[in-house]
Scaffold this motif. Structure first.
Motif, short mmCIF file in Angstrom:
data_model
loop_
_atom_site.label_atom_id
_atom_site.label_comp_id
_atom_site.label_asym_id
_atom_site.label_seq_id
_atom_site.Cartn_x
_atom_site.Cartn_y
_atom_site.Cartn_z
N TYR A 42 -13.52 23.12 -25.03
CA TYR A 42 -14.17 24.01 -23.93
C TYR A 42 -15.73 24.25 -24.54
O TYR A 42 -16.56 24.37 -24.05
CB TYR A 42 -13.65 25.19 -23.62
N GLN A 43 -15.61 24.41 -25.87
CA GLN A 43 -16.86 25.12 -26.71
C GLN A 43 -17.70 23.84 -26.88
O GLN A 43 -19.04 23.98 -26.74
CB GLN A 43 -16.49 25.65 -28.07
N ARG A 44 -17.17 22.77 -27.05
CA ARG A 44 -18.08 21.54 -27.26
C ARG A 44 -18.65 21.21 -26.08
O ARG A 44 -19.83 20.87 -25.93
CB ARG A 44 -17.26 20.15 -27.83
N SER A 45 -18.12 21.39 -24.80
CA SER A 45 -18.54 21.02 -23.63
C SER A 45 -19.73 22.09 -23.38
O SER A 45 -20.55 21.68 -22.54
CB SER A 45 -17.40 21.36 -22.39
N GLN A 46 -19.94 23.15 -24.19
CA GLN A 46 -21.03 24.04 -23.84
C GLN A 46 -22.10 23.92 -24.87
O GLN A 46 -23.39 24.26 -24.93
CB GLN A 46 -20.53 25.38 -24.12
N HIS A 47 -21.76 22.67 -25.67
CA HIS A 47 -22.88 22.33 -26.67
C HIS A 47 -22.97 23.17 -27.87
O HIS A 47 -24.19 23.37 -28.31
CB HIS A 47 -24.03 21.73 -26.19
N LEU A 48 -21.96 23.92 -28.17
CA LEU A 48 -21.93 24.88 -29.31
C LEU A 48 -22.28 24.29 -30.52
O LEU A 48 -21.28 23.19 -30.72
CB LEU A 48 -21.02 26.04 -29.13
N ALA A 49 -22.81 25.15 -31.61
CA ALA A 49 -22.93 24.31 -32.94
C ALA A 49 -21.58 24.29 -33.61
O ALA A 49 -20.78 25.03 -33.55
CB ALA A 49 -23.89 25.32 -33.79
N SER A 100 -37.64 20.74 -36.61
CA SER A 100 -36.13 21.32 -37.09
C SER A 100 -35.55 21.79 -35.92
O SER A 100 -36.05 21.96 -34.88
CB SER A 100 -36.56 22.33 -37.95
N VAL A 101 -34.05 21.58 -35.94
CA VAL A 101 -33.27 22.24 -35.16
C VAL A 101 -32.79 23.60 -35.50
O VAL A 101 -32.24 23.75 -36.35
CB VAL A 101 -32.04 21.34 -34.64
N VAL A 102 -33.07 24.44 -34.56
CA VAL A 102 -32.64 25.93 -34.78
C VAL A 102 -31.47 26.38 -34.15
O VAL A 102 -30.91 25.55 -33.29
CB VAL A 102 -34.20 26.97 -34.55
N LYS A 103 -31.16 27.51 -34.33
CA LYS A 103 -30.06 28.18 -33.89
C LYS A 103 -30.10 27.90 -32.18
O LYS A 103 -30.99 27.80 -31.48
CB LYS A 103 -29.91 29.80 -33.83
N GLY A 104 -28.64 27.64 -31.64
CA GLY A 104 -28.81 27.12 -30.12
C GLY A 104 -29.00 25.72 -30.18
O GLY A 104 -29.08 25.11 -29.01
N ARG A 105 -29.21 24.90 -31.29
CA ARG A 105 -29.27 23.45 -31.16
C ARG A 105 -30.66 23.18 -30.65
O ARG A 105 -30.69 22.19 -29.74
CB ARG A 105 -28.17 22.46 -30.86
#
Length: 292
Positions: free
Chosen positions: A15-22, A158-163
């Protein structure tokens, strides 16, 4: 842990990966939920009293840690309720955790010089420079790649918080450093036969070793303190706080404002802007005629 709890954790991860969470967020939440399951003896079927008991357990956990734990528990039980795995959501009854407003912990200029001049390896020195001159977190330092540097436009990606991918102005010190680093590969490649770049935790360990070598004893100073020094020194030099917010990639100005609390020097300079005036020895009250 019960099979039902293990499956719920697996479903929650998907579920979290579907939200693209870090990945770090997913890993940290799993660690919190696993520790809670050990504490409560159950996960899916835990009640609000177990949740409160875990967050409010005796011990040295900081308010920030307890707030993070509450966030993980809330996200998990909200997922269970929304997906019909539970009929209710016990986390709705958890009150917010009050966290004191944080204070920056910046390295001083002398301490940064010591980090760079007391035997740190070349790649560790590069990490320290990225932390101070670009204000990067360790999670942004670890994956720096030669393709992230655009010397023509003077920018670094750079990739910051929230990708979120962001481009930042490239400090001249880092532009000079780039001439000595790979242009078509990671600046800090993984070792031991592993592909990709080193882990953020490895950056933390290397800079921490440099701190010990420099005999910097303050326990509260961490690799993240390089980022604090970056923000604090910019504000000391009079850079507008909105500019500093953008350079730090903070979503909210209130997050950046903690750096304005640091400087006693700026407070002294501010109060001295009031021009002195000649103060008479007496008030002159005796010479004033009182009207009848």
């Amino acid at each position: 842990m019960h099979d039902r709890d293990i499956r719920a954790l697996e479903y929650f991860e998907v579920y979290q990966r579907s939200q693209h969470l870090a990945d770090t967020t997913i890993t940290n939440r799993r660690s919190i939920l696993t520790a809670f399951a050990r504490h409560a003896g159950a996960l899916v079927d835990a009640d609000v009293f177990s949740l409160r008991g875990y967050i409010g357990r005796p011990g040295p956990a900081t308010a920030g840690t307890r707030r993070t734990e509450r966030g993980a528990l809330t996200a998990f039980y909200t997922f269970l309720h929304e997906d019909g795995i539970r009929a209710d959501n016990p986390a709705l009854k958890l009150k917010p955790v009050s966290v004191p407003k944080g204070k920056p912990r910046p390295f001083t200029a002398a301490q940064i010089d010591a980090l760079l001049t007391t035997g740190a390896y070349t790649r560790t020195r590069a990490m320290i420079l990225l932390g101070y001159y670009q204000g990067f977190r360790v999670s942004s330092i670890a994956p720096v790649h030669g393709h992230d540097i655009d010397l023509t436009s003077g920018r670094i990606r750079s990739v910051v918080k929230g990708r979120k991918e962001r481009w930042f102005p490239l400090h001249p010190v880092i532009a000079e450093l780039a001439d000595t680093m790979p242009t078509d590969g990671y600046w800090f490649p993984a070792r031991g036969g592993r592909e990709g770049h080193i882990l953020p935790g490895s950056v933390t360990n290397l800079i921490t070793r440099a701190k010990k070598r420099a005999e910097i004893a303050e326990r509260k100073l961490t690799p993240h303190s390089l980022r604090h020094a970056f923000a604090t020194d910019l504000l000391e030099e009079g850079v507008d706080i909105r500019v500093v917010q953008e350079l730090l990639a903070h979503e909210h100005l209130s997050t950046t404002q903690i750096y304005t609390q640091v400087s006693e020097q700026r407070k002294d300079a501010g109060i001295r802007t009031l021009a002195p005036r000649e103060i008479a020895a007496t008030s002159g009250r005796g010479s004033v005629k009182i009207a009848a």
